[in-house]
Design an enzyme around this catalytic site. Sequence first.
Site, PDB file in Angstrom:
ATOM      1  CE  LYS A  50      -3.959  -2.366   2.286  1.00  0.00           C
ATOM      2  NZ  LYS A  50      -4.344  -2.567   3.491  1.00  0.00           N
ATOM      3  CD  GLN A  94      -3.752  -4.516   6.731  1.00  0.00           C
ATOM      4  OE1 GLN A  94      -3.575  -3.735   6.046  1.00  0.00           O
ATOM      5  NE2 GLN A  94      -4.422  -5.663   6.386  1.00  0.00           N
ATOM      6  CG  ASP A 117     -10.372  -0.283   4.863  1.00  0.00           C
ATOM      7  OD1 ASP A 117     -10.217  -0.581   3.911  1.00  0.00           O
ATOM      8  OD2 ASP A 117      -9.756  -0.707   5.975  1.00  0.00           O
TER       9      ASP A 117
END
Length: 283
Positions: A50, A94, A117
């Site tokens: 990422k 995460q 997200d």
Amino acid sequence: MTARLIDGKAVAAALRAELAARVAALPYRPGLAVVLVGEDPASAVYVRNKDRAAAAAGFVAHTIRLPAATSEAALLAEIARLNADPQIDGILVQLPLPPQIAPAHVIAAIDPAKDVDGFHPLNVGALASGRPGLVPCTPLGVMRLLAAAGVAPRGARAVVLGRSAIVGRPMAALLLAADATVTVAHSRSRDLAGECRRAEILVAAVGRAGLVRGDWIAPGATVIDVGINRGADGRLAGDVAFAEAREVAGAITPVPGGVGPMTIACLLENTLTAAAGRRQAGR
Ligand code: NAD
């Protein structure tokens, strides 16, 4: 008939290049903060990827690494700091998190305007009720793949296998928003094969290697395989029995090289959307 391959690597590269061009034209660089708690090796690899993709597209990537013993309060304090930081446009924590931290508390603490997200209840609600908001990256990636492959959801019978909060449910909501006729099938569905056979667009997001057999697929259907399953030999396989399905489907994504590369590209897209949205709202 052998299905056309939908090349996720190429579509993701094109999307990243388009995003890089849009970022280069901005008077600022969008900032993405990725928070990693603990040392889960798979998560560490994702976070590194990422980071690299963000930097390559002109975003500023901030990786915050916290020890596995971090308390929930300490993580919430870190999120509050990132929420207040004007340089940060997107925040991603995460998952999975260590057991002492409740993911729901963490997700709810992220500023919904920075929730790249798309997991915050406000964004989940916006998607469920057809209002604008940030949407989860993997299902967004599937929508981008369908568009790139020239497959229009409008009016089509779409079947989503799996009903998780991360993939199945938001996938169904996005397909519905794009005017598909959507069925969601899952572990308690009575006739999975029958449901799949009605699909013109089939999205498999289950996590069982080879679950979807060739004879579950309608001739000419578009098959999107979200599943990532690591076999005993270490090789990755999707939820779809690829060799069989390829003989029946009209178009199909491989694993790896299908949906996977789209997720990070869509994370960057969401970060750019969040950056523009925050500035428009004067925040
Ligand atoms: P999950 O375990 O949270 O959900 C799986 C869903 O599948 C559940 O809703 C369950 O009802 C359903 N299911 C389980 N067994 C079933 C069966 N035998 N028949 C029918 N349905 C069944 O998983 P998830 O987070 O939604 O992920 C699904 C798959 O997608 C996994 O392989 C995961 O690794 C992969 N994934 C890939 C990406 C990507 O970037 N490509 C991102 C997220 C998840």
